[in-house]
Design a protein around this motif. Structure first.
Motif, PDB file in Angstrom:
ATOM      1  N   ILE A  50       0.873  -1.094   0.004  1.00 10.26           N
ATOM      2  CA  ILE A  50      -0.052  -0.038   0.014  1.00 10.26           C
ATOM      3  C   ILE A  50       0.911   1.178  -0.081  1.00 10.26           C
ATOM      4  N   ASP A  51       1.993   1.286   0.726  1.00  7.07           N
ATOM      5  CA  ASP A  51       2.692   2.454   0.999  1.00  7.07           C
ATOM      6  C   ASP A  51       3.551   2.739  -0.292  1.00  7.07           C
ATOM      7  N   ARG A  52       3.790   1.786  -1.318  1.00  6.90           N
ATOM      8  CA  ARG A  52       4.498   1.651  -2.401  1.00  6.90           C
ATOM      9  C   ARG A  52       3.502   2.335  -3.415  1.00  6.90           C
ATOM     10  N   ALA A  53       2.253   1.697  -3.295  1.00 10.48           N
ATOM     11  CA  ALA A  53       1.306   2.130  -4.383  1.00 10.48           C
ATOM     12  C   ALA A  53       0.924   3.850  -3.998  1.00 10.48           C
ATOM     13  N   MET A  54       0.904   4.215  -2.902  1.00  8.55           N
ATOM     14  CA  MET A  54       0.371   5.515  -2.451  1.00  8.55           C
ATOM     15  C   MET A  54       1.649   6.423  -3.041  1.00  8.55           C
ATOM     16  N   LEU A  92      -4.919   1.076   5.126  1.00  7.57           N
ATOM     17  CA  LEU A  92      -5.298   2.070   4.157  1.00  7.57           C
ATOM     18  C   LEU A  92      -5.261   3.594   4.584  1.00  7.57           C
ATOM     19  N   ILE A  93      -6.173   3.444   5.933  1.00  2.00           N
ATOM     20  CA  ILE A  93      -6.495   5.074   6.468  1.00  2.00           C
ATOM     21  C   ILE A  93      -5.060   5.510   7.066  1.00  2.00           C
ATOM     22  N   GLU A  94      -4.381   4.625   7.373  1.00  2.00           N
ATOM     23  CA  GLU A  94      -3.021   5.180   8.058  1.00  2.00           C
ATOM     24  C   GLU A  94      -2.293   5.573   6.916  1.00  2.00           C
ATOM     25  N   ALA A  95      -2.093   4.800   5.947  1.00  3.85           N
ATOM     26  CA  ALA A  95      -1.153   5.229   4.798  1.00  3.85           C
ATOM     27  C   ALA A  95      -1.763   6.778   4.073  1.00  3.85           C
ATOM     28  N   ALA A  96      -3.101   6.731   4.043  1.00  2.19           N
ATOM     29  CA  ALA A  96      -3.881   7.922   3.689  1.00  2.19           C
ATOM     30  C   ALA A  96      -3.316   9.093   4.479  1.00  2.19           C
ATOM     31  N   VAL A  97      -3.466   9.088   5.688  1.00  3.61           N
ATOM     32  CA  VAL A  97      -2.884  10.202   6.593  1.00  3.61           C
ATOM     33  C   VAL A  97      -1.406  10.314   6.299  1.00  3.61           C
ATOM     34  N   ALA A  98      -0.680   9.233   6.298  1.00  2.00           N
ATOM     35  CA  ALA A  98       0.763   9.643   6.154  1.00  2.00           C
ATOM     36  C   ALA A  98       1.116  10.261   4.583  1.00  2.00           C
ATOM     37  N   ASP A 160      -8.355  11.214  15.754  1.00  2.00           N
ATOM     38  CA  ASP A 160      -6.979  11.539  16.099  1.00  2.00           C
ATOM     39  C   ASP A 160      -6.303  12.330  15.137  1.00  2.00           C
ATOM     40  N   HIS A 161      -6.344  12.264  13.727  1.00  2.00           N
ATOM     41  CA  HIS A 161      -5.661  12.962  12.729  1.00  2.00           C
ATOM     42  C   HIS A 161      -6.496  14.060  11.752  1.00  2.00           C
ATOM     43  N   GLY A 162      -8.013  13.914  11.790  1.00  2.00           N
ATOM     44  CA  GLY A 162      -8.857  14.771  11.318  1.00  2.00           C
ATOM     45  C   GLY A 162      -8.938  14.562   9.898  1.00  2.00           C
TER      46      GLY A 162
END
Length: 325
Positions: A50-54, A92-98, A160-162
């Motif tokens: 996921i991180d690579r795709a993002m 996915l949602i943590e990767a989206a935040v990052a 936590d992240h908005g």
């Protein structure tokens, strides 16, 4: 907008990928099964993938439609549901935040609202009126349990992240026959369900597009997606006793049109999904409803929903092909 769409090889994913592209979005599909709309083949449980795709595709928003579903219960252990439906959503949602994304859409299900007593039939006051405030939520299988847990994970990351989050609890839109009801026939059952618990895959996709465009004005919310029911909440008791009488008030032509087709109307209706919040907050309303079904019958035109008794999900088809090679 550059959108990562998970579940892109599936029934909803294929429809949604096309709609997003038609509306100017650059779509990257991710699925465990290859497909025409899938650029990344792999599991949402794989955080590194996921991180690579993002990063590679410069993703700006995520629509998470991938999941193990109720029919998969017979094929997979419970842990697989946790890995895909819960851990995959969190990945996915943590990767989206990052990645600095400002919106995340999660395709959930009305199935998680069906407790044992709801499954057993109407309640003391008649048909269950099921809006987003319906509760308590006590899912009856691992599918519903993990989808509810994933919803909660989305809400936690929003707090936590908005990041803006739309949780879309879809009613039924699958094309195959119901795996628990043999009668009435497939198209007849689907037509009946357009009264109170079904929508077309095209309308489900349109709701996701509306949420993608509107969720930044909302923050975080949950929406039930279904064709608009013709009934009022005050008709719930009568729906549980004599649904045909209620239907006849709203659609006096229904009985004759059904009879000409050899179909039957439901004697009772035990639950009604209310999608009015999506209409109010997202500006979305299903374009096909029970009136659309009757209009098609009257004109001998194609029904507004898809029915394919031979449809098999991509993952089940892939497993079947692997076993028969």
């Amino acid at each position: 907008m550059r959108v990562l769409l998970t579940g892109s090889s599936g029934w909803l994913g294929r429809t949604l990928a096309l709609l997003l592209a038609e509306n100017g979005h650059d779509v990257t599909g991710l699925d465990v099964v290859p497909g025409a709309d899938t650029q990344v083949v792999g599991s949402v449980a794989d955080r590194a993938l996921i991180d690579r795709a993002m990063a590679e595709y410069g993703i700006e928003a995520v629509i998470h439609g991938a999941a193990l579903h109720k029919p998969d219960i017979v094929r997979y252990p419970r842990q697989a549901f946790v890995d895909v439906n819960v851990s995959g959503t969190l990945n996915l949602i943590e990767a989206a935040v990052a990645a600095g994304n400002d919106r995340f859409l999660f395709t959930s299900t009305t199935s998680l609202m069906v407790r044992a007593d709801v499954r057993g039939g109407a309640g003391a006051e008649g048909a269950w009126w099921m809006d987003e405030d319906f509760g308590p939520l006590e899912p009856r299988n691992i599918y519903g349990i993990t989808k509810l847990a994933a919803e909660q994970a989305c809400r936690l990351i929003h707090r936590d992240h908005g990041i803006n989050v739309a949780i879309l609890r879809t009613g039924r839109f699958f094309p195959e026959n119901d795996d628990t009801h043999a009668e009435p026939s497939g198209p007849n059952l689907k037509a009946n369900e357009m009264l109170h618990r079904r929508l077309t895959v095209e309308d489900a996709a349109a709701a996701h597009l509306a949420a993608l465009e509107r969720i930044t004005d909302i923050g975080c919310d949950t929406f039930i997606l279904s064709a608009p029911p013709p009934f009022a909440r005050g008709e719930a008791a009568e729906l549980a006793r004599d649904a045909r009488a209620v239907i006849a008030r709203h659609y006096p032509e229904a009985e004759a049109l059904y009879a000409a087709e050899g179909w039957v109307l439901p004697d009772t209706i035990d639950r009604v999904y209310d999608p009015s919040r999506a209409e109010r907050r997202l500006g979305w309303r299903a374009q096909s409803d029970f009136a659309s079904v009757l209009a098609a019958l009257a004109l001998d035109a194609p029904l507004p929903f898809a029915h394919d008794p031979d449809y098999t999900s991509p993952i089940a088809r892939q497993e079947h092909d692997a076993c028969t090679c």
